[in-house]
Design a protein around this motif. Structure first.
Motif, PDB file in Angstrom:
ATOM      1  N   GLY A 161      -5.030  -1.772  51.782  1.00  0.00           N
ATOM      2  CA  GLY A 161      -4.937  -1.304  53.161  1.00  0.00           C
ATOM      3  C   GLY A 161      -4.485  -2.365  54.140  1.00  0.00           C
ATOM      4  N   ASN A 162      -4.188  -3.570  53.667  1.00  0.00           N
ATOM      5  CA  ASN A 162      -3.651  -4.604  54.562  1.00  0.00           C
ATOM      6  C   ASN A 162      -2.214  -4.245  54.931  1.00  0.00           C
ATOM      7  OD1 ASN A 162      -5.982  -6.467  54.337  1.00  0.00           O
ATOM      8  ND2 ASN A 162      -5.300  -6.645  52.196  1.00  0.00           N
ATOM      9  N   ILE A 163      -1.829  -4.490  56.176  1.00  0.00           N
ATOM     10  CA  ILE A 163      -0.500  -4.108  56.648  1.00  0.00           C
ATOM     11  C   ILE A 163       0.148  -5.279  57.372  1.00  0.00           C
ATOM     12  CG2 ILE A 163      -1.385  -3.140  58.830  1.00  0.00           C
ATOM     13  CD1 ILE A 163       0.843  -0.983  58.564  1.00  0.00           C
ATOM     14  N   ASN A 164       1.421  -5.439  57.181  1.00  0.00           N
ATOM     15  CA  ASN A 164       2.192  -6.463  57.887  1.00  0.00           C
ATOM     16  C   ASN A 164       3.382  -5.782  58.564  1.00  0.00           C
ATOM     17  OD1 ASN A 164       3.017  -8.897  58.900  1.00  0.00           O
ATOM     18  ND2 ASN A 164       3.538  -9.834  56.920  1.00  0.00           N
ATOM     19  N   ARG A 165       3.877  -6.414  59.612  1.00  0.00           N
ATOM     20  CA  ARG A 165       4.976  -5.827  60.382  1.00  0.00           C
ATOM     21  C   ARG A 165       5.979  -6.913  60.758  1.00  0.00           C
ATOM     22  NH1 ARG A 165       3.970  -3.585  66.392  1.00  0.00           N
ATOM     23  NH2 ARG A 165       3.881  -5.841  66.739  1.00  0.00           N
ATOM     24  N   SER A 166       7.257  -6.536  60.759  1.00  0.00           N
ATOM     25  CA  SER A 166       8.335  -7.391  61.250  1.00  0.00           C
ATOM     26  C   SER A 166       9.163  -6.582  62.245  1.00  0.00           C
ATOM     27  CB  SER A 166       9.220  -7.873  60.103  1.00  0.00           C
ATOM     28  OG  SER A 166      10.251  -8.726  60.589  1.00  0.00           O
ATOM     29  N   THR A 167       9.537  -7.203  63.364  1.00  0.00           N
ATOM     30  CA  THR A 167      10.231  -6.507  64.451  1.00  0.00           C
ATOM     31  C   THR A 167      11.539  -7.212  64.783  1.00  0.00           C
ATOM     32  OG1 THR A 167       8.134  -5.769  65.416  1.00  0.00           O
ATOM     33  CG2 THR A 167      10.055  -5.738  66.853  1.00  0.00           C
ATOM     34  N   VAL A 168      12.584  -6.427  65.050  1.00  0.00           N
ATOM     35  CA  VAL A 168      13.858  -6.993  65.477  1.00  0.00           C
ATOM     36  C   VAL A 168      14.448  -6.095  66.566  1.00  0.00           C
ATOM     37  CG1 VAL A 168      15.199  -5.778  63.701  1.00  0.00           C
ATOM     38  CG2 VAL A 168      16.109  -7.874  64.728  1.00  0.00           C
ATOM     39  N   ASN A 169      15.038  -6.722  67.559  1.00  0.00           N
ATOM     40  CA  ASN A 169      15.781  -6.021  68.603  1.00  0.00           C
ATOM     41  C   ASN A 169      17.268  -6.239  68.376  1.00  0.00           C
ATOM     42  OD1 ASN A 169      13.436  -5.172  70.162  1.00  0.00           O
ATOM     43  ND2 ASN A 169      13.222  -7.318  70.749  1.00  0.00           N
TER      44      ASN A 169
END
Length: 338
Positions: A132-140
């Motif tokens: 249930g661990n979650i990671n996120r990466s964001t780009v514009n």
């Protein structure tokens, strides 16, 4: 039961107070083993099977390579490239959202492509493990599929009497311009700061110019091709003739004809004559080939002054030197006595 103990990871047995359930704390990430032992009051001992379990409190590793924080010149099949891994558990699922919209799940957590509209966008990429661990990466990033506009105001499709001609133009883009280039007679030159310029050292003859505009996404727009002519050479004259020849004997109602021959590297536009201080143009001048003629009738006895002029279509003007034409009366009057 007299006592209950448990063994964690083959370590020292730990007594369970009150023979009740308890929480094992301080467990590190990774695989663990536990077994429970029980003694009764007469010394009999029993034990459970060994249980294997894994503790995973670390988020998965996630690195997104594309899209990048740049402007793209296409809006279909944009790349979504990334790598993911998990140190302890197992990757469960990967998915992404665009501009806060609905989630798109990536089967097998493999690279993919996606489509968007023109404009600025935010992409969030997520990865979950089975714990249930979650990671996120964001780009514009930005999508710009519109080509810049370019319009030439000057030169027009005309003839110039100078070897220097101004290049005036306008360019625009819905996002940001990167550079402007002018193509003159097949040769490209970058236009500093997309500003107007003066094209110099142009040879006589026909030229063509076009302006290109690039935006930061790599879209290229261009103006229409403009063709213009440079003509710095003025018309040339030859064969100034007069009929009757100079000097001419006076005769009432005599017809006098003045001729000049004019040529130009392009086109002679108009020819006129200044005769005794008066300019005569248009219908007063007749043309046969390259010969231009002017006539007078009944000139008085005098020295007449004249000068020929010619313009070409570029506005170059040339003129002859001042000419004189003498009408004289050398015949004595006749006298008869009756």
């Amino acid at each position: 039961a007299d006592t209950i103990k448990y063994n964690l990871d083959n370590g020292t047995n730990t007594t369970i107070t009150g023979c009740s359930n308890q929480t094992m704390t301080g467990l590190g990430n990774g695989q663990h083993y536990v077994k429970v032992y029980v003694n009764d009051t007469v010394g009999n001992t029993g034990n459970s099977s060994r249980i294997t379990f894994t503790v995973d409190t670390a988020v998965p590793q996630l690195a997104m390579q594309r899209p990048e924080n740049i402007t793209y010149s296409f809006n279909t099949s944009l790349p979504l490239n990334y790598t993911q891994s998990d140190s302890f558990g197992v990757i469960d699922k990967c998915f992404f959202t665009i501009d806060g919209g609905s989630s798109t799940f990536l089967t097998g957590c493999v690279n993919a492509t996606f489509n968007v509209s023109e404009g600025g966008h935010t992409l969030n990429l997520y990865v979950n493990d089975t714990a249930g661990n979650i990671n996120r990466s964001t780009v514009n990033f930005t999508v710009d599929i519109t080509t810049p506009n370019a319009t030439i105001q000057n030169p027009a499709n005309t003839t110039f009497a100078s070897s220097s001609v101004n290049l005036n133009y306008t360019v625009s883009d819905n996002f940001a311009l990167d550079k402007c280039t002018r193509e003159l007679d097949g040769t490209n030159t970058t236009l500093t700061n997309c500003g107007n310029e003066t094209m110099t050292s142009l040879s006589n003859g026909q030229h063509s110019v076009k302006v290109y505009a690039n935006d930061t996404a790599g879209n290229i727009g261009n103006s229409s091709l403009v063709t213009f002519t440079v003509d710095t050479q003025f018309p040339q004259f030859a064969n100034l003739t007069e009929e009757p020849a100079d000097p001419a004997e006076y005769s009432a109602n005599q017809f006098y004809l003045f001729n000049s021959t004019w040529t130009d590297n392009f086109v002679v536009d108009k020819v006129f004559i200044e005769f005794d201080g008066i300019n005569y143009t248009g219908g007063n001048i007749t043309k046969t080939g390259n010969v231009y003629s002017f006539n007078r009738t009944g000139l008085n006895v005098s020295v007449h002054n004249y000068k020929w002029f010619a313009n070409d279509t570029a506005g170059n003007l040339n003129q002859t030197s001042g000419q004189t034409y003498t009408v004289q009366d050398t015949i004595a009057p006749s006298l008869a006595l009756q």
